[in-house]
Design a protein around this motif. Structure first.
Motif, PDB file in Angstrom:
ATOM      1  N   THR A   1       0.830  -1.208   0.000  1.00  0.00           N
ATOM      2  CA  THR A   1       0.000   0.000   0.000  1.00  0.00           C
ATOM      3  C   THR A   1       0.863   1.256   0.000  1.00  0.00           C
ATOM      4  OG1 THR A   1      -1.807  -1.127   1.141  1.00  0.00           O
ATOM      5  CG2 THR A   1      -1.773   1.270   1.271  1.00  0.00           C
ATOM      6  N   GLU A   2       1.937   1.234   0.786  1.00  0.00           N
ATOM      7  CA  GLU A   2       2.857   2.369   0.833  1.00  0.00           C
ATOM      8  C   GLU A   2       3.597   2.553  -0.498  1.00  0.00           C
ATOM      9  OE1 GLU A   2       4.179   4.828   3.693  1.00  0.00           O
ATOM     10  OE2 GLU A   2       2.096   4.617   3.095  1.00  0.00           O
ATOM     11  N   VAL A   3       3.973   1.445  -1.107  1.00  0.00           N
ATOM     12  CA  VAL A   3       4.625   1.531  -2.416  1.00  0.00           C
ATOM     13  C   VAL A   3       3.702   2.209  -3.417  1.00  0.00           C
ATOM     14  CG1 VAL A   3       5.475   0.173  -4.362  1.00  0.00           C
ATOM     15  CG2 VAL A   3       6.158  -0.432  -2.041  1.00  0.00           C
ATOM     16  N   ALA A   4       2.437   1.814  -3.407  1.00  0.00           N
ATOM     17  CA  ALA A   4       1.464   2.439  -4.314  1.00  0.00           C
ATOM     18  C   ALA A   4       1.289   3.925  -3.997  1.00  0.00           C
ATOM     19  CB  ALA A   4       0.126   1.715  -4.217  1.00  0.00           C
ATOM     20  N   ARG A   5       1.323   4.269  -2.722  1.00  0.00           N
ATOM     21  CA  ARG A   5       1.127   5.681  -2.325  1.00  0.00           C
ATOM     22  C   ARG A   5       2.237   6.560  -2.857  1.00  0.00           C
ATOM     23  NH1 ARG A   5       3.024   9.158   1.341  1.00  0.00           N
ATOM     24  NH2 ARG A   5       4.407   7.597   2.279  1.00  0.00           N
ATOM     25  N   VAL A   6       3.504   6.123  -2.741  1.00  0.00           N
ATOM     26  CA  VAL A   6       4.616   7.000  -3.112  1.00  0.00           C
ATOM     27  C   VAL A   6       4.895   7.000  -4.609  1.00  0.00           C
ATOM     28  CG1 VAL A   6       5.683   6.791  -0.845  1.00  0.00           C
ATOM     29  CG2 VAL A   6       6.417   5.260  -2.692  1.00  0.00           C
ATOM     30  N   LEU A   7       4.394   6.011  -5.330  1.00  0.00           N
ATOM     31  CA  LEU A   7       4.615   5.969  -6.767  1.00  0.00           C
ATOM     32  C   LEU A   7       3.700   6.945  -7.498  1.00  0.00           C
ATOM     33  CD1 LEU A   7       5.022   2.188  -7.662  1.00  0.00           C
ATOM     34  CD2 LEU A   7       6.688   4.003  -8.094  1.00  0.00           C
ATOM     35  N   LYS A   8       4.230   7.554  -8.530  1.00  0.00           N
ATOM     36  CA  LYS A   8       3.416   8.376  -9.409  1.00  0.00           C
ATOM     37  C   LYS A   8       2.481   7.487 -10.222  1.00  0.00           C
ATOM     38  CE  LYS A   8       7.319  11.588  -9.970  1.00  0.00           C
ATOM     39  NZ  LYS A   8       8.309  12.140 -10.921  1.00  0.00           N
ATOM     40  N   PRO A   9       1.382   8.020 -10.705  1.00  0.00           N
ATOM     41  CA  PRO A   9       0.527   7.231 -11.597  1.00  0.00           C
ATOM     42  C   PRO A   9       1.345   6.704 -12.777  1.00  0.00           C
ATOM     43  CG  PRO A   9      -0.602   9.230 -10.924  1.00  0.00           C
ATOM     44  CD  PRO A   9       0.815   9.355 -10.422  1.00  0.00           C
ATOM     45  N   GLY A  10       1.198   5.433 -13.041  1.00  0.00           N
ATOM     46  CA  GLY A  10       1.991   4.811 -14.082  1.00  0.00           C
ATOM     47  C   GLY A  10       3.369   4.378 -13.629  1.00  0.00           C
ATOM     48  N   GLY A  11       3.720   4.680 -12.371  1.00  0.00           N
ATOM     49  CA  GLY A  11       5.006   4.256 -11.830  1.00  0.00           C
ATOM     50  C   GLY A  11       5.101   2.752 -11.736  1.00  0.00           C
ATOM     51  N   ARG A  12       6.313   2.256 -11.601  1.00  0.00           N
ATOM     52  CA  ARG A  12       6.495   0.810 -11.690  1.00  0.00           C
ATOM     53  C   ARG A  12       7.318   0.248 -10.536  1.00  0.00           C
ATOM     54  NH1 ARG A  12       9.707   3.678 -15.010  1.00  0.00           N
ATOM     55  NH2 ARG A  12      11.879   3.012 -15.313  1.00  0.00           N
ATOM     56  N   VAL A  13       7.143  -1.045 -10.363  1.00  0.00           N
ATOM     57  CA  VAL A  13       7.841  -1.821  -9.343  1.00  0.00           C
ATOM     58  C   VAL A  13       8.733  -2.833 -10.045  1.00  0.00           C
ATOM     59  CG1 VAL A  13       7.560  -3.526  -7.508  1.00  0.00           C
ATOM     60  CG2 VAL A  13       6.020  -1.570  -7.631  1.00  0.00           C
ATOM     61  N   GLY A  14       9.989  -2.938  -9.602  1.00  0.00           N
ATOM     62  CA  GLY A  14      10.902  -3.973 -10.065  1.00  0.00           C
ATOM     63  C   GLY A  14      11.632  -4.544  -8.868  1.00  0.00           C
ATOM     64  N   VAL A  15      11.139  -5.661  -8.346  1.00  0.00           N
ATOM     65  CA  VAL A  15      11.588  -6.196  -7.063  1.00  0.00           C
ATOM     66  C   VAL A  15      12.182  -7.584  -7.245  1.00  0.00           C
ATOM     67  CG1 VAL A  15      10.719  -7.117  -4.872  1.00  0.00           C
ATOM     68  CG2 VAL A  15       9.990  -4.860  -5.646  1.00  0.00           C
ATOM     69  N   SER A  16      13.293  -7.836  -6.558  1.00  0.00           N
ATOM     70  CA  SER A  16      13.794  -9.195  -6.387  1.00  0.00           C
ATOM     71  C   SER A  16      13.382  -9.655  -4.993  1.00  0.00           C
ATOM     72  CB  SER A  16      15.317  -9.247  -6.525  1.00  0.00           C
ATOM     73  OG  SER A  16      15.718  -8.913  -7.834  1.00  0.00           O
ATOM     74  N   ASP A  17      12.850 -10.859  -4.899  1.00  0.00           N
ATOM     75  CA  ASP A  17      12.388 -11.349  -3.600  1.00  0.00           C
ATOM     76  C   ASP A  17      12.380 -12.866  -3.617  1.00  0.00           C
ATOM     77  OD1 ASP A  17      11.599 -10.978  -0.997  1.00  0.00           O
ATOM     78  OD2 ASP A  17       9.711  -9.988  -1.469  1.00  0.00           O
ATOM     79  N   VAL A  18      12.284 -13.458  -2.440  1.00  0.00           N
ATOM     80  CA  VAL A  18      12.043 -14.894  -2.352  1.00  0.00           C
ATOM     81  C   VAL A  18      10.540 -15.122  -2.380  1.00  0.00           C
ATOM     82  CG1 VAL A  18      12.222 -16.930  -0.881  1.00  0.00           C
ATOM     83  CG2 VAL A  18      14.179 -15.412  -1.122  1.00  0.00           C
ATOM     84  N   VAL A  19      10.090 -16.018  -3.251  1.00  0.00           N
ATOM     85  CA  VAL A  19       8.672 -16.297  -3.439  1.00  0.00           C
ATOM     86  C   VAL A  19       8.469 -17.806  -3.406  1.00  0.00           C
ATOM     87  CG1 VAL A  19       6.673 -16.015  -4.956  1.00  0.00           C
ATOM     88  CG2 VAL A  19       8.405 -14.207  -4.826  1.00  0.00           C
ATOM     89  N   ALA A  20       7.396 -18.229  -2.748  1.00  0.00           N
ATOM     90  CA  ALA A  20       7.086 -19.652  -2.628  1.00  0.00           C
ATOM     91  C   ALA A  20       6.161 -20.118  -3.751  1.00  0.00           C
ATOM     92  CB  ALA A  20       6.422 -19.935  -1.285  1.00  0.00           C
ATOM     93  N   GLU A  21       6.301 -21.370  -4.109  1.00  0.00           N
ATOM     94  CA  GLU A  21       5.325 -21.966  -5.007  1.00  0.00           C
ATOM     95  C   GLU A  21       3.973 -22.039  -4.296  1.00  0.00           C
ATOM     96  OE1 GLU A  21       6.776 -25.728  -6.409  1.00  0.00           O
ATOM     97  OE2 GLU A  21       8.733 -24.899  -6.963  1.00  0.00           O
ATOM     98  N   ASP A  22       2.905 -21.946  -5.058  1.00  0.00           N
ATOM     99  CA  ASP A  22       1.570 -21.930  -4.466  1.00  0.00           C
ATOM    100  C   ASP A  22       1.250 -23.204  -3.692  1.00  0.00           C
ATOM    101  OD1 ASP A  22       0.852 -19.371  -5.285  1.00  0.00           O
ATOM    102  OD2 ASP A  22       0.057 -20.060  -7.200  1.00  0.00           O
ATOM    103  N   ARG A  23       1.937 -24.277  -3.997  1.00  0.00           N
ATOM    104  CA  ARG A  23       1.641 -25.555  -3.332  1.00  0.00           C
ATOM    105  C   ARG A  23       2.077 -25.580  -1.875  1.00  0.00           C
ATOM    106  NH1 ARG A  23       6.312 -28.754  -2.940  1.00  0.00           N
ATOM    107  NH2 ARG A  23       8.076 -28.023  -4.227  1.00  0.00           N
ATOM    108  N   LEU A  24       2.923 -24.631  -1.467  1.00  0.00           N
ATOM    109  CA  LEU A  24       3.456 -24.659  -0.107  1.00  0.00           C
ATOM    110  C   LEU A  24       2.604 -23.823   0.842  1.00  0.00           C
ATOM    111  CD1 LEU A  24       7.327 -24.297  -0.603  1.00  0.00           C
ATOM    112  CD2 LEU A  24       5.975 -26.385  -0.382  1.00  0.00           C
ATOM    113  N   ALA A  25       2.126 -24.444   1.906  1.00  0.00           N
ATOM    114  CA  ALA A  25       1.421 -23.719   2.961  1.00  0.00           C
ATOM    115  C   ALA A  25       2.434 -22.955   3.807  1.00  0.00           C
ATOM    116  CB  ALA A  25       0.653 -24.709   3.841  1.00  0.00           C
ATOM    117  N   PRO A  26       1.987 -21.936   4.563  1.00  0.00           N
ATOM    118  CA  PRO A  26       2.919 -21.168   5.393  1.00  0.00           C
ATOM    119  C   PRO A  26       3.782 -22.021   6.318  1.00  0.00           C
ATOM    120  CG  PRO A  26       0.825 -20.031   5.268  1.00  0.00           C
ATOM    121  CD  PRO A  26       0.626 -21.354   4.583  1.00  0.00           C
TER     122      PRO A  26
END
Length: 257
Positions: free
Chosen positions: A175-200
């Protein structure tokens, strides 16, 4: 619950403060995030999956040695953010400043690169690294990625390198990322992401929170969170596996104009 969140945040802060101090003191000679990590998850992730090796030799050559040694990320967001001259870019969880310095060089003197971090030791290291790199269009801010200390619609691009998974309130971050970005602004993030098959609980079994594993979102959770925050053209692309069913990933999105 809030105590648990506070405890997790303090563990993250302490881990990265210690990592910064090892670089400042010169006590970690091998570079890379897994070398400097005091986390048990390091045994499950090799230096080929985290840290400086995810930057090519040309990029490492643009940086002070201390900035390279302080790299703890799981990707190279500057390589996918498609930065342009004159843009304003914000790096969430900027650490030793590697991505801020590279971004500052990409956006040029007419652009600005902000780095946001909650750890005093990392901020001090980043400021030193920026001076050593000779970049002047940088500003390092102390604060939380859940409450970004910048005005609304002030940023063209938000990047981050393996930090959003460490947040205890990822909806607030997006939500904060969306707030500070200008309209049409973009996100380019590297992160660790789980496959959907894995529960928390399955993600937690593969590594700790401060090791960038237990707190990772799944692909569908990431997409849904960004869309709920007002983003379009959301994509999550796996780049390399860091544990069974857990991947370094490139996450892109665009704020609705």
């Amino acid at each position: 619950m809030s105590t648990t969140f506070d405890d997790l945040r303090e563990r993250v802060r302490r881990r990265y403060a210690e990592s910064a101090l090892t670089v400042i003191d010169g006590s970690c000679g091998c570079g890379g995030g897994s070398c400097c990590s005091d986390d048990s998850a390091a045994s499950a992730v090799t230096s080929a999956k985290f840290g400086e090796v995810l930057y090519d030799a040309e990029q490492r050559g643009e940086l002070p040695d201390a900035a390279v040694l302080a790299s703890l990320g799981c990707g190279n967001p500057v390589a996918v953010a498609d930065l342009h001259e004159g843009e304003t870019v914000l790096d969430l969880g900027s650490g030793g400043g590697i991505d801020v310095i590279l971004s500052a060089k990409r956006v040029g003197r007419t652009g600005t690169a902000y780095g946001l971090d909650m750890t005093d030791e990392m901020l001090a290291l980043a400021q030193r690294n920026a001076r050593d790199a000779g970049v002047t269009n940088v500003h390092f801010l102390k604060g939380l990625i859940e409450a970004i200390p910048l005005p609304a619609e002030s940023v063209d691009v938000v990047i981050s390198n393996c930090v959003i998974n460490l947040s205890t309130d990822k909806a607030a971050v997006l939500t904060e990322v969306a707030r500070v970005l200008k309209p049409g602004g973009r996100v380019g993030v590297s992160d660790v992401v789980a496959e959907d098959r894995l529960a928390p609980e399955e993600r937690a079994a593969r590594g700790s929170y401060v090791g960038c594993i237990a707190g990772a979102l799944s692909t569908s959770e990431y997409v849904a969170g960004l869309e709920a925050a007002g983003f379009e053209d959301v994509s999550v692309e796996f780049t390399h596996e860091v544990a069974d069913g857990m991947h370094g990933a490139i996450v892109k999105a665009r704020k609705a104009g």
